[in-house]
Design a protein around this motif. Structure first.
Motif, PDB file in Angstrom:
ATOM      1  N   TYR A  33      -2.613  10.077  -2.233  1.00 58.94           N
ATOM      2  CA  TYR A  33      -3.275  11.251  -1.654  1.00 58.94           C
ATOM      3  C   TYR A  33      -2.244  12.364  -1.424  1.00 58.94           C
ATOM      4  O   TYR A  33      -1.060  12.099  -1.219  1.00 58.94           O
ATOM      5  N   ARG A  34      -2.761  13.576  -1.433  1.00 60.19           N
ATOM      6  CA  ARG A  34      -1.980  14.741  -1.017  1.00 60.19           C
ATOM      7  C   ARG A  34      -2.604  15.262   0.269  1.00 60.19           C
ATOM      8  O   ARG A  34      -3.790  15.618   0.299  1.00 60.19           O
ATOM      9  N   ILE A  35      -1.808  15.277   1.338  1.00 58.84           N
ATOM     10  CA  ILE A  35      -2.285  15.726   2.647  1.00 58.84           C
ATOM     11  C   ILE A  35      -1.617  17.054   2.979  1.00 58.84           C
ATOM     12  O   ILE A  35      -0.391  17.168   2.929  1.00 58.84           O
ATOM     13  N   THR A  36      -2.416  18.040   3.306  1.00 55.03           N
ATOM     14  CA  THR A  36      -1.914  19.354   3.706  1.00 55.03           C
ATOM     15  C   THR A  36      -2.500  19.693   5.068  1.00 55.03           C
ATOM     16  O   THR A  36      -3.716  19.577   5.265  1.00 55.03           O
ATOM     17  N   VAL A  37      -1.648  20.095   6.018  1.00 57.79           N
ATOM     18  CA  VAL A  37      -2.126  20.449   7.358  1.00 57.79           C
ATOM     19  C   VAL A  37      -1.464  21.736   7.813  1.00 57.79           C
ATOM     20  O   VAL A  37      -0.398  22.117   7.326  1.00 57.79           O
ATOM     21  N   ASN A  38      -2.132  22.416   8.742  1.00 62.73           N
ATOM     22  CA  ASN A  38      -1.520  23.544   9.438  1.00 62.73           C
ATOM     23  C   ASN A  38      -1.815  23.380  10.915  1.00 62.73           C
ATOM     24  O   ASN A  38      -2.987  23.437  11.332  1.00 62.73           O
ATOM     25  N   ILE A  39      -0.774  23.133  11.696  1.00 61.74           N
ATOM     26  CA  ILE A  39      -0.965  22.824  13.118  1.00 61.74           C
ATOM     27  C   ILE A  39      -1.134  24.074  13.968  1.00 61.74           C
ATOM     28  O   ILE A  39      -1.331  23.961  15.184  1.00 61.74           O
ATOM     29  N   ILE A  40      -1.055  25.255  13.355  1.00 57.80           N
ATOM     30  CA  ILE A  40      -1.413  26.485  14.061  1.00 57.80           C
ATOM     31  C   ILE A  40      -2.899  26.763  13.872  1.00 57.80           C
ATOM     32  O   ILE A  40      -3.639  26.998  14.827  1.00 57.80           O
ATOM     33  N   ASP A  41      -3.351  26.714  12.609  1.00 57.19           N
ATOM     34  CA  ASP A  41      -4.765  26.943  12.317  1.00 57.19           C
ATOM     35  C   ASP A  41      -5.629  25.725  12.645  1.00 57.19           C
ATOM     36  O   ASP A  41      -6.856  25.825  12.670  1.00 57.19           O
ATOM     37  N   LEU A  42      -4.984  24.555  12.846  1.00 54.43           N
ATOM     38  CA  LEU A  42      -5.681  23.294  13.104  1.00 54.43           C
ATOM     39  C   LEU A  42      -6.607  22.926  11.941  1.00 54.43           C
ATOM     40  O   LEU A  42      -7.748  22.488  12.126  1.00 54.43           O
ATOM     41  N   THR A  43      -6.087  23.095  10.732  1.00 57.22           N
ATOM     42  CA  THR A  43      -6.826  22.752   9.520  1.00 57.22           C
ATOM     43  C   THR A  43      -6.090  21.663   8.763  1.00 57.22           C
ATOM     44  O   THR A  43      -4.878  21.475   8.933  1.00 57.22           O
ATOM     45  N   TYR A  44      -6.833  20.942   7.899  1.00 61.67           N
ATOM     46  CA  TYR A  44      -6.201  19.909   7.088  1.00 61.67           C
ATOM     47  C   TYR A  44      -7.047  19.650   5.849  1.00 61.67           C
ATOM     48  O   TYR A  44      -8.251  19.968   5.786  1.00 61.67           O
TER      49      TYR A  44
END
Length: 499
Positions: free
Chosen positions: A247-258
């Motif tokens: 899997y490829r996991i992408t997150v942004n802990i400012i926008d709270l998206t993944y």
């Protein structure tokens, strides 16, 4: 006045404007009778969490007066909460000939929260003043009238993120959690590619060995999102995947998206960490460096000092003797490149005493079905040069600034001098077609931390670095000043420190 200690990451000093030194006694030209004043590039700041490295504010001040004495003037910057009358707060000695000071969004936010104890996401007013002290006992110190700035600090976000859980390569051991890669140029962004198992679950943590804070799954309207879990009483819903796969996991802990996307199994390596283990390390696990261009390669460089035995192999988890990489034969010479994982027999590579006490560089390629180990004696470069818009010679390769070889360590170079804001990298050979050997940061536009950092080495004239021909990353020097740079070409590390 109480002085708060300012750490090296806080302050980005700009060059002194119009500084003139006439003698070793720091005598200056007659400053006349200029009134000491300070100004700011903005009077209201809503600090931007999405642009932590962007310059938030610049303070500038006039020279003040040395009252015709010809003596040098030293400046001190002061910043405090409105109404405190500078009885505490931040005090920064600026020295002679410096007339400005800048902060990035992240630097100023951390100062506001950690040193001035201001509330997050609320407007607060701070005051700034400059003290000028003439190095002549007949002249009284001068104090500028304070100026006011309204500041809104944000909640800082972690610069590291890890996967932990029984679906991940290293399980629920928070101390060995799987590190994600920060996305260059995207504040709060992280990415990871690798194998996840089902049944199993996982979440994200910010610090090795600590389960809190964590980022868990929650619902935001009709869609799933990240949720910051800060206490044991908060909901603890993990993530799962429908099947065991890559899997490829992408997150942004400012926008709270993944996003979690199934991908080709060759898109990521089987392990994120590989360790050099053997008699040369006292049989402790020493972490190797994962190549930033080819994540299947893990690199190591050191002087192999003889301690008896001369054996080594490679571990896949710190302190673990399971799932190790070995040579395909017993007592393999270091030139033996064939690798197996586990298999029959506890085979090891073997350096004789005569082959030891020399510098070596090696890499282990864990591409499944193509595993190999390549090791060779390292011949150090005799010279090293600063190149870039921040360097004294700019991008003129023929005028690149030479570093000084350490008299006691043939692998270490150092340099101290003035550089400007701009880009920087290091040439090993000043090859005129720019296709020679280079040391670069491990990510584009990396801002030096002042600590020892890994570097990326490439020799664009060597066939084994063909995949690196288009790689051209530089350090981002954000403020001019005097810097000391220490580069270790064997261990491929550098330390860039502003004085």
């Amino acid at each position: 006045m109480r002085t708060i200690k300012i750490y090296s990451w806080i302050v980005a000093l700009l060059t002194g404007m119009g500084f003139t030194s006439c003698t070793e006694d720091h005598m200056e030209l007659n400053k006349g009778y200029d009134v000491l004043t300070v100004s700011a590039s903005a009077d209201t700041l809503d600090l931007d969490v999405k642009a932590p490295d962007a310059r938030a504010i610049t303070f500038e001040w006039t020279s003040g007066s040395n009252m015709g004495t010809g003596a040098a003037i030293e400046y001190t910057f002061r910043m405090d909460v409105e109404g405190n009358a500078f009885q505490g707060g931040i005090v920064e000695y600026m020295g002679k000939g410096v007339y400005s000071l800048s902060y990035t969004n992240e630097q100023l936010t951390r100062l506001m929260l950690e040193e001035l104890a201001l509330p997050i996401d609320e407007d607060a007013t701070i005051e700034v003043s400059i003290v000028a002290e003439v190095l002549n006992e007949t002249v009284e110190p001068q104090l500028s009238d304070p100026i006011k700035i309204v500041v809104t600090p944000y909640r800082p976000v972690s610069k590291t993120l890890y996967l932990v859980g029984d679906a991940t390569p290293n399980g629920w051991d928070a101390g060995a959690a799987t590190k994600m890669t920060a996305i260059s140029g995207e504040a709060g962004g992280f990415v990871w590619t690798g194998e996840l198992r089902n049944p199993g679950s996982f979440k994200f943590i910010t610090s090795l060995g600590e389960f809190l804070p964590s980022y868990n799954k929650t619902m935001s309207g009709t869609s799933e999102a990240l949720y910051l879990r800060e206490s044991d009483e908060d909901p603890d819903e993990p993530f799962t995947v429908p099947a065991s796969a890559f899997y490829r996991i992408t997150v942004n802990i400012i926008d709270l998206t993944y996003s979690i996307e199934e991908t080709d199994g060759m898109a990521g390596p089987k392990y994120d960490h590989i360790y050099f283990v053997g008699s040369f390390t006292g049989w402790s696990h020493v972490a190797m460096k994962q190549d930033v261009i080819n994540p299947f390669l893990f690199r190591f460089g050191d002087v192999m000092e003889w301690t008896g035995g001369g054996e080594f192999k490679f571990g896949t988890a710190s302190g673990s003797w399971d799932d190790m990489y070995h040579p395909t034969i017993a007592n393999a010479p270091y030139t033996h490149s064939e690798v197996m994982q586990n298999g029959e027999g506890d085979h090891k590579w073997l350096l004789s005493e005569a082959e030891s006490n020399k510098p070596y560089k090696l890499y282990l390629d864990i591409t499944e079905g193509e595993e190999k180990m390549v090791m060779s004696v390292f011949t150090p470069y005799e010279n090293m040069y600063l190149v870039g818009s921040a360097a004294p010679g700019g991008w003129d390769l023929g005028n690149a600034s030479p570093m000084t070889l350490d008299s006691e360590n043939p692998y270490v170079f150092s340099w101290t001098g003035a550089i400007t804001a701009g880009e920087l990298k290091f040439s090993c050979d000043k090859q005129s077609d720019w296709n020679g050997a280079w040391f670069m940061p491990v990510e584009a536009d990396r801002v030096p931390t002042g600590e020892v950092e890994d570097m990326l080495f490439t020799d664009k004239s060597a066939p084994e670095y063909a995949d690196y021909m288009d790689v051209d990353m530089k350090w981002n020097i954000q403020s001019a000043g005097t810097y000391t740079i220490t580069l270790d070409q064997l261990k491929e590390t550098v330390r860039i420190v502003k004085q």
